[in-house]
Motif scaffolding. Structure first.
Motif, PDB file in Angstrom:
ATOM      1  N   UNK A   1      14.204   2.472  14.856  1.00 40.11           N
ATOM      2  CA  UNK A   1      14.731   1.261  14.199  1.00 40.11           C
ATOM      3  C   UNK A   1      13.677   0.614  13.319  1.00 40.11           C
ATOM      4  N   UNK A   2      12.550   0.363  13.993  1.00 41.62           N
ATOM      5  CA  UNK A   2      11.486  -0.355  13.313  1.00 41.62           C
ATOM      6  C   UNK A   2      10.965   0.431  12.135  1.00 41.62           C
TER       7      UNK A   2
ATOM      8  N   UNK B   1      13.198   0.143   9.241  1.00 40.25           N
ATOM      9  CA  UNK B   1      13.234  -1.190   8.639  1.00 40.25           C
ATOM     10  C   UNK B   1      11.940  -1.483   7.897  1.00 40.25           C
TER      11      UNK B   1
ATOM     12  N   UNK C   1      11.762   0.503   4.841  1.00 40.56           N
ATOM     13  CA  UNK C   1      12.629  -0.074   3.819  1.00 40.56           C
ATOM     14  C   UNK C   1      11.932  -1.258   3.158  1.00 40.56           C
ATOM     15  N   UNK C   2      11.346  -2.078   4.003  1.00 37.58           N
ATOM     16  CA  UNK C   2      10.758  -3.281   3.438  1.00 37.58           C
ATOM     17  C   UNK C   2       9.616  -2.938   2.493  1.00 37.58           C
ATOM     18  N   UNK C   3       8.884  -1.895   2.826  1.00 38.98           N
ATOM     19  CA  UNK C   3       7.770  -1.570   1.945  1.00 38.98           C
ATOM     20  C   UNK C   3       8.224  -0.755   0.753  1.00 38.98           C
TER      21      UNK C   3
ATOM     22  N   UNK D   1       8.515  -3.201  -2.141  1.00 41.23           N
ATOM     23  CA  UNK D   1       7.332  -3.738  -2.802  1.00 41.23           C
ATOM     24  C   UNK D   1       6.429  -2.663  -3.370  1.00 41.23           C
ATOM     25  N   UNK D   2       6.497  -1.483  -2.808  1.00 39.37           N
ATOM     26  CA  UNK D   2       5.545  -0.484  -3.264  1.00 39.37           C
ATOM     27  C   UNK D   2       6.129   0.421  -4.320  1.00 39.37           C
TER      28      UNK D   2
ATOM     29  N   UNK E   1       4.106   2.182  -6.629  1.00 34.54           N
ATOM     30  CA  UNK E   1       2.762   2.585  -6.221  1.00 34.54           C
ATOM     31  C   UNK E   1       2.787   3.744  -5.232  1.00 34.54           C
TER      32      UNK E   1
ATOM     33  N   UNK F   1      -3.332   0.867  -0.380  1.00 29.93           N
ATOM     34  CA  UNK F   1      -4.080   1.522  -1.440  1.00 29.93           C
ATOM     35  C   UNK F   1      -5.340   0.778  -1.854  1.00 29.93           C
ATOM     36  N   UNK F   2      -5.213  -0.374  -2.411  1.00 29.30           N
ATOM     37  CA  UNK F   2      -6.425  -1.007  -2.918  1.00 29.30           C
ATOM     38  C   UNK F   2      -6.376  -2.507  -2.722  1.00 29.30           C
ATOM     39  N   UNK F   3      -5.397  -2.909  -1.954  1.00 25.80           N
ATOM     40  CA  UNK F   3      -5.135  -4.340  -1.891  1.00 25.80           C
ATOM     41  C   UNK F   3      -6.319  -5.133  -1.359  1.00 25.80           C
ATOM     42  N   UNK F   4      -6.962  -4.619  -0.330  1.00 27.02           N
ATOM     43  CA  UNK F   4      -7.931  -5.479   0.341  1.00 27.02           C
ATOM     44  C   UNK F   4      -9.351  -5.003   0.108  1.00 27.02           C
TER      45      UNK F   4
END
Lengths: 200, 978
Positions: free
Chosen positions: B120-121, B124, B127-129, B132-133, B136, B238-241
Motif C-alpha cells: 500500500x505504502x 502511495x 505515486x506521490x513522488x 514531483x520528480x 528528474x 538526487x541533488x536536493x540536499x
C-alpha cells in the motif's frame, strides 16, 4: 572553550502567556571544560550538575520566562550563566540554551533551524501551542532529527522535515492534494528545493 | 484528540493529558490487527507527558517500554520512527531495555527492499513522488543504482536510510559497555556509509559511547578519518540536499579530536593539515577546527614558556594565526569564532598578539556590529568587551558603532556597549556617557548594574579629573533601590576612589555618612564605619563625623554598634582635640546590652587613657600574619602539649594595608558578575578583574604566609607529620626544570626547629611511560656531615602521567645550626613503557634512568621570615646595642641601587621597612632597613647604608645587624658577605 560537540544544553518551549511548559528537553552536556583542561579526561564527560532535578528545571524556566516575556524581540540574553537564544511562535516561545562560552551564532542557527523545521512539519506558520500538542509526534521527531542528546546533527530545516515520517495512513485519510497532510508537506518541501535548483 | 472538553485550567499549567489514562490507553498496542495510526498518536501523547516533565516510576516506564516493543510487529515506517524515539527517551528510565537489541539490529542491517515492504505504502509513496520528480527520473534512478538498492522507488529508500540512522542512534542508547562490542561491526560500517544521515548517526552514537567504550572507538579512527575527508553527497535524493552533506565533517572532526585529544602532536598535525587545505566545508566543522587550533596554540605556548608565538616563523602557532586570519572574512559564524579565537590570544603575556595582528579580528567584529540581527550584535559586542578588558586601545576603532548601540532595545547589548565604551572612552566622552547611563540605570537588572559600576570605578581611576562627576553619580545610585551585591559594588567603588584619589576623601565620606543613616545592610554599614575610623581622623574637621557614628550606636544592631565603637576609638586615638568627647561617648556605651560592644568600649577607654597602650594597640598599623598564626595555632592544639605558651614572636607582622586587597579579592568572587568571569574561557580572563592597588600580593606578604597550601602533602606523610608543630617556614614552590622537559620538577623547602624537609614534586608528562621508585639523590657542594644529616627519603612508588606526586627528603640539623649549602640534584627512577590510557605497564621489565635537575640551594633566607615593626627606629633602639654586628663591604658589578636593594632583600629573606625598598632614581646614597624573624622566633633588624659608585658600577655598603641573640646577628652579617 567548548571542545566537544555538545552544544545545546536545553531546548524549551513555554507558553508565552503564563510560562507553563509545553515541551522541554535537557541534554546531559555536563561541564565541557573538564574534558578540555585535563589531558587525560574521561571523554566528553556527560556529568550534568545543573538542571539535575525537575524542580531546578522548572525554576529555571519560570525565571527565564519572567525575564524574557516582555522582550520577545531581543532574541538573545545572558541568563544564569547561560547564553539563551529565543524566538516567539504565536502563543509559545522557543528557547535554546547553551553554555556561556558558546558561539552565539551556532545557537542562533539551531534555533532558526528548529523554528523552520517545526513550521515545515506542521505546515503552519502560526504554530500554536494547541497545534504543537496535537502534533507532538511530528514535533518530537523534528527535534530528534535536529539535536541528538545535545549534539546538533542537522542544520537544514528542509532535510529535517523530509526525515520526519508522516503518520501511518488510515486509507481514508490519504489525499495527496490535501495541503495539511504530510505527503503534502513533502511535496511542498521537494517542490521548493527543485525550484531552487532549477533557478541555479 | 479534541481539546474542547479538556480542563483549561490544567492545560494552562502545562498538564495536557492525564498520565494514568494515557498509560491505560497503551493497551491498544496489544490489539490485532494493530492500528498504526492510533498507536503513533498515542505515542505522541506519551512523549508529551515525558516532555512536560511528568514523572514515570521505574515500573511504569518498564511496562510502557515493553508495550512499545510489541509495535515492532508492524512495519509501518511512520510508526517505526516514533518507536525509535520512544526507546531513546525511555532508555534510562526503564529496566531491561537490552531486550530490543535484536529488533534494532535487524533494522540496521535490513536491505532496503526488506524493510517496510507494505505494498500500500509503496504505491502511495511512489505515486506521490511520481508527481514531483516527473522530469528528474534519470537522476533519481541513478541515485538508487548508486546505492546498490536495485530499482526501489526513491521515497522508500529515503525512509529506509532515515530509519537505519534512527535505529543506530537508538541502539547506542540502550547498550552498556559489555554489549557494545556486539554492534561494533555495524557502527564501523555505518561511519563510512555514503549517506549523510547514517554516517552522522554512527559518528554521533560513537561520540556518546566513547566514555564507556574508548578502546573500541579508538579502533575506528581510519573510518572516522575517511568520513571526515570524503564528504557525503546525500544520496537519497538526487541533488536536493547537497549543502547538508558537509555537516558529517563536523561530527567526524569532533570524534576524531575526542579520540586523539590525549596526544598533542597528533592533534596539532590534524589541525594543521586540515587548516592548510580547504577541505573542511561545513561551517560547524570550521568553528570546531578554530577551537582546536586555539587549543594547540595554548598548549604550544604553555610548553615553550610563553615565547612570542607569532614571530617564530614556521612554528605551529604562526601557521594557526594565518589560518585564523584567513577565516576573518568567512561567513558570520566562522568569522565570529575566528575573531574570538584571535581575541583570546591577546593578553598581557609576551606571547600576545600585537595590535596589527589582531586587527583583522576587530574589523570582522566591526562588520557584525552593524548587523540588524541581535544575536550578531550581541556576539560581536561581547567579544569586543572581552578585548577591551585586556587592551582597550585596540577597540577604539569601533567606538562610533558602539555608541549607536547604547540605546539598543536589547538591554544586554546596550550594557555591553556602555561597559566597553567606558573602557575605551576618552576623557571628553565621559560626561556624555554618564548622562546616558543614568538615564537607563533604573531599567536594568542588578547584575548589569554591578557590571556598569565596576566599569565606572575603573574609569574614575583612569580620569582623575572627572572624579567629581563619577562621585556624584555613585552617590546618586547609592540612594536608589537595589540589592546587596549592587550596593556593595557602589560602596567598593567609592572606597577605591578614596584610596586612589585622596582629594575626594571628604566628599566621599560625606556621601557614605549619609548612606549609613539609612542602610539596611549590616555588612556594608560595618565596612563604612571601619573606613570612617581609618580615614576620618585625617580630614580637616574630624569632629563632624562623630555625630554620624554615634547615631549608629543609638539606632543599630549590635554588629554595627560594635563597629561604631571601634571607629569612635580610632578618632579618639588619632585626634587629641576630640578625645574628651570620644571618652564621654564611649562611657555611655559601657551599659550596652551586647557584651561585645561593652567589651570594646571598656578596652578602648582604657587604651585611650594611657599613651603607651594607645601606641601599642590603637595606633599600631601592623597585624600578625593571620595564615601563619592560624597554622601555628592549629599545630599547637594538634600537638596537645600545653605546657608552653604559643610562641607569638615567631609569627611575622605585616602592615594592615596589605591585608585589605587580599581580603577584598577573596571576598568578592562574584565580582564582574555573570558576564565577565568565565566568559570565553580564555587565558585573557585572568587579567580581566579590574582590581586596583597591587595586582598580586607583594612577595613579602606571600612569604609571610608560610606556604599556606603547601604543608597539606606533608600532613599526609605519616613519617613527617609529627614534625609539623615545630614548623617554622615553608618556602614557595620553585621550578627545578624547564617547562618543555619530559618531567616537571619543583621544590618546596620546609624548615622546622631541628629539621629540614625538601618536598620535591615530580610531574610526568609522557602518557606512554610509567615511572617507578622515583627518588632523589642530593650531593652537597661542601661537607655538611657535622651540621646536617640526611635521615630519610620517601620515594614515589609509581608515577603516572599528569599526576603530580612528591618525594620527601628529610634532614636533621645539629641543634642551633643553620647550614647553607647547595646540592647537586638528580632524580633516580625506573622507567617502564605503559599503555597511555590505562597506565598498565607493557612488561615488568623497566630500565633505570637518572635525570639531572637544577641545584637545590639552602640559603639563609630559608631560616628567616619577613616581618614588619610599627616603628623602625624605636625597635632598633630596643634591641641591644651589644648584639650589633657591623660589616662594610664593597660589591662590584651592580649598576643601580635598586638592584642592590632587591638582591639584599632576596638574599636575606627579610622585609624592607618604611618603604626603603623604593630607591628614588638618580640617587647615589640610600639607607635600607629590614625586619625579620629568625628561626626560633628571634627578631632581627638590619640597616644597610649604601653608596653607589656609578662609574665603577660598584656599591659600597655598611651593614648593621641587630638581633635578639648575638649569634644570629653574626650569622646574618656573614650571609651578606658571601
Amino acid at each position: 572553550m567548548n571542545l566537544t560537540l555538545y552544544t545545546v544544553k536545553a531546548l524549551i518551549l513555554l507558553d508565552v502567556s503564563n510560562g507553563s511548559r509545553v515541551l522541554a528537553k535537557y541534554y546531559n552536556t555536563g561541564a565541557p571544560s573538564s574534558a578540555a583542561t585535563s589531558p587525560v579526561a574521561t571523554g566528553p564527560a556527560p556529568t550534568a550538575t545543573e538542571f539535575a532535578t525537575p524542580k531546578d528545571q522548572k525554576v529555571f524556566e519560570r525565571r527565564l520566562w519572567e525575564k524574557t516575556r516582555k522582550l520577545l524581540n531581543n532574541e538573545i540574553i545572558l541568563f544564569d550563566n547561560h547564553v539563551v537564544v529565543y524566538k516567539g511562535m504565536a502563543d509559545v516561545m522557543l528557547f535554546v540554551v547553551g553554555s556561556l562560552e558558546e558561539n552565539e551564532l551556532m545557537l542562533s542557527s539551531v534555533l532558526n533551524t528548529l523554528y523552520e523545521a517545526i513550521n515545515l512539519v506542521l505546515l503552519k506558520y502560526q504554530t500554536e501551542k494547541r497545534t504543537i500538542i496535537e502534533n507532538m509526534d511530528l514535533v518530537a521527531l523534528a527535534i530528534d532529527e535536529c539535536i541528538d542528546n545535545g549534539i546538533v546533527i542537522e542544520t537544514d530545516p528542509g532535510t529535517i522535515a523530509s526525515r520526519v515520517s508522516k503518520r501511518p495512513s488510515e486509507l481514508a485519510d490519504i489525499s495527496f492534494n490535501d495541503p495539511n497532510s504530510i505527503s503534502g508537506a513533502m511535496n511542498k518541501v521537494r517542490d521548493s528545493f527543485f525550484a531552487g535548483i532549477l533557478l541555479k | 484528540m479534541s481539546f474542547g472538553k479538556k480542563d483549561e485550567d490544567a492545560e494552562s499549567r502545562g498538564v495536557f493529558f492525564d498520565k494514568s489514562q494515557v498509560l491505560l490507553e497503551t493497551r491498544v498496542f496489544n490489539e490485532t490487527p494493530l492500528n498504526p495510526r492510533k498507536s503513533r498518536l498515542l505515542l505522541g501523547k506519551v512523549l508529551t507527558l515525558l516532555y512536560t516533565g511528568e514523572h514515570l516510576t521505574r515500573a511504569e516506564a518498564t511496562d510502557l517500554f515493553f508495550a512499545t516493543t510489541k509495535l515492532f510487529q508492524n512495519k509501518d515506517p511512520g510508526l517505526r520512527q516514533i518507536i525509535y524515539l520512544l526507546i531513546k527517551e525511555l532508555a534510562d528510565k526503564a529496566d531491561d531495555v537490552l531486550m530490543v537489541t535484536s529488533s534494532l539490529t535487524k533494522d540496521i542491517n535490513a536491505k532496503p527492499e526488506e524493510l517496510f515492504a507494505s505494498p500500500n505504502l509503496l504505491s502511495s509513496a511512489a505515486a506521490s513522488f511520481g508527481f514531483s520528480f516527473g522530469s528528474r527520473t534519470t537522476s533519481l534512478s541513478s541515485a538508487s543504482a548508486a546505492l546498490g538498492a536495485g530499482a526501489g522507488p526513491g521515497a522508500i529508500l529515503g525512509t529506509n536510510v532515515c530509519h537505519r540512522a534512527n535505529a543506530l542512534r537508538a541502539i547506542c542508547r540502550i547498550m552498556d559497555p559489555s554489549t557494545i562490542p556486539a554492534i561494533e561491526r555495524f557502527l564501523k560500517q555505518a561511519i563510512v556509509d555514503r549517506t549523510a544521515a547514517v554516517s552522522t548517526a554512527a559518528l554521533v552514537s560513537s561520540y556518546h559511547v566513547f566514555p564507556v567504550a574508548r578502546d573500541l572507538v579508538r579502533r575506528w579512527v581510519n573510518e572516522v578519518q575517511e568520513a571526515l575527508t570524503s564528504p557525503k553527497v546525500t544520496s537519497t535524493s538526487p541533488s536536493a540536499y547537497l549543502s547538508t552533506g558537509y555537516i558529517v565533517q563536523y561530527h567526524a572532526l569532533g570524534l576524531l579530536y575526542l579520540i586523539r585529544q590525549a596526544d598533542r602532536m597528533a592533534v596539532a598535525k590534524l589541525v594543521q593539515s586540515l587548516a592548510r587545505t580547504s577541505n573542511v566545508r561545513s561551517q560547524w566543522a570550521q568553528c570546531m577546527l578554530v577551537r582546536f587550533a586555539v587549543k594547540c596554540c595554548e598548549d604550544e605556548s604553555a610548553s615553550f614558556g610563553g615565547k612570542n608565538m607569532v614571530s617564530v616563523d614556521g612554528s605551529l602557532s604562526a601557521a594557526m594565526y594565518e589560518y585564523l586570519k584567513s577565516l576573518c572574512n568567512n561567513n558570520d559564524m566562522v568569522m565570529l569564532e575566528a575573531a574570538r579565537a584571535l581575541v583570546s590570544m591577546v593578553n598581557s603575556t609576551p606571547a600576545s598578539l600585537t595590535a596589527t595582528q589582531v586587527q583583522p579580528a576587530v574589523t570582522a567584529l566591526q562588520q557584525l556590529l552593524v548587523s540588524p540581527k541581535p544575536a550578531l550584535k550581541f556576539a560581536a559586542l561581547r567579544t569586543l568587551h572581552q578585548l577591551a578588558q585586556v587592551n582597550a586601545s585596540l577597540v577604539t576603532a569601533c567606538n562610533l558603532d558602539m555608541e549607536q548601540l547604547v540605546s539598543d532595545s536589547n538591554r544586554s547589548i546596550a550594557t555591553f556597549a556602555i561597559t566597553t565604551l567606558l573602557k575605551t572612552g576618552t576623557e571628553s566622552s565621559v560626561d556624555r556617557l554618564m548622562k546616558q547611563i543614568s538615564s537607563f540605570m533604573s531599567e536594568i537588572s542588578d547584575e548589569f548594574k554591578v557590571i556598569i559600576i565596576d566599569a565606572i570605578r575603573v574609569l574614575a581611576v583612569k580620569f582623575p579629573a572627572k572624579q567629581a562627576v563619577m562621585l556624584s553619580f555613585l552617590a546618586s545610585v547609592l540612594r536608589d533601590e537595589g540589592g546587596y551585591e549592587y550596593k556593595r559594588s557602589v560602596v567598593e567603588a567609592i572606597f577605591d576612589l578614596v584610596k586612589v584619589l585622596p582629594d575626594c576623601l571628604e566628599t566621599a565620606l560625606a556621601h557614605l555618612c549619609e548612606f549609613i543613616e539609612d542602610c539596611e545592610f549590616t555588612k556594608l554599614a560595618v565596612r563604612i564605619l571601619h573606613l570612617l575610623g581609618a580615614e576620618g581622623p585625617k580630614t580637616r574637621d574630624p569632629a563632624k563625623y562623630l555625630r554620624y557614628i554615634y547615631n549608629r550606636v543609638i539606632l543599630e544592631n549590635s554588629n554595627v554598634r560594635a563597629a561604631a565603637v571601634t571607629a569612635l576609638a580610632a578618632f579618639g586615638a588619632h585626634v587629641d582635640s576630640v578625645r574628651p568627647t570620644v571618652r564621654v561617648l564611649l562611657t555611655r556605651c559601657l551599659d550596652d546590652p551586647d557584651d561585645e560592644v561593652r567589651d570594646r568600649a571598656t578596652f578602648n577607654l582604657a587604651a585611650l587613657d594611657q599613651a603607651d597602650l594607645r601606641a601599642q594597640y590603637l595606633l599600631n598599623d601592623t597585624v600578625l600574619a593571620v595564615p601563619t598564626l592560624q597554622a601555628k595555632l592549629a599545630h599547637y592544639t594538634a600537638a596537645g602539649d600545653f605546657a608552653h605558651a604559643v610562641d607569638v614572636a615567631a609569627v611575622p607582622r605585616i602592615p594592615k594595608a596589605e591585608l585589605v586587597p587580599a581580603r577584598r579579592r577573596a571576598g568578592s568572587p562574584t565580582r564582574g558578575g555573570a558576564m565577565n568571569s568565565p566568559m570565553l574561557g580564555s587565558p585573557a580572563m585572568r587579567t580581566m578583574t579590574p582590581t586596583l592597588g597591587p595586582a598580586t600580593p607583594t612577595p613579602a606578604a606571600q612569604a609571610a604566609a608560610p606556604g599556606g597550601a603547601s604543608t597539606q602533602w606533608l600532613e599526609k606523610e605519616p613519617l613527617l607529620a609529627p614534625l609539623l608543630p615545630t614548623l617554622f617556614k615553608s618556602t614557595s614552590s620553585v621550578a627545578l626544570t624547564d617547562r618543555e622537559l619530559e618531567y616537571h620538577v619543583s621544590l618546596v623547602k620546609h624548615v622546622f626547629r631541628d629539621w629540614l624537609v625538601l618536598e620535591i614534586e615530580v610531574v610526568n608528562t609522557m602518557p606512554e611511560v610509567l615511572l617507578e621508585n622515583v627518588a632523589v639523590s642530593l650531593v652537597p657542594d661542601t661537607p655538611i656531615d657535622t651540621v646536617m644529616k640526611q635521615m630519610a627519603v620517601v620515594p614515589i612508588a609509581s608515577l603516572k602521567a599528569h599526576d603530580p606526586q612528591r618525594v620527601f627528603v628529610a634532614f636533621q640539623r645539629a641543634p642551633g645550626a643553620v647550614p647553607t649549602v647547595s646540592f647537586a640534584t638528580k632524580l633516580t627512577m625506573t622507567v617502564k613503557d605503559c599503555d597511555p590510557v590505562t597506565h598498565v605497564p607493557d612488561s615488568d621489565q623497566g630500565y633505570p634512568e637518572e635525570f639531572a635537575v637544577e641545584d637545590v640551594d639552602v640559603t639563609l633566607a630559608d631560616y628567616m621570615l619577613p616581618t614588619t615593626v610599627p616603628d623602625f627606629s624605636s625597635a632598633w633602639d630596643a634591641l641591644d646595642e651589644p648584639s650589633q654586628v657591623v660589616e662594610t663591604l664593597q660589591v662590584p658589578g651592580i649598576p643601580t641601587l635598586a638592584v642592590a636593594v632587591a638582591q639584599i632583600v632576596d638574599l636575606l629573606g627579610m622585609r624592607a621597612l618604611e618603604g626603603s625598598n623604593m630607591v628614588p632614581a638618580e640617587k647615589h646614597a640610600h639607607t635600607l632597613v629590614l625586619g625579620g624573624v629568625f628561626l626560633g622566633g628571634v627578631p632581627v633588624l638590619v640597616r644597610v647604608r649604601m653608596v653607589l659608585d656609578a662609574g665603577a658600577q660598584a656599591v659600597a655598603m655598611e651593614v648593621a645587624v641587630r638581633a635578639g641573640v648575638p649569634e644570629v646577628a653574626q650569622v646574618v652579617a656573614q650571609a651578606l658577605q658571601g
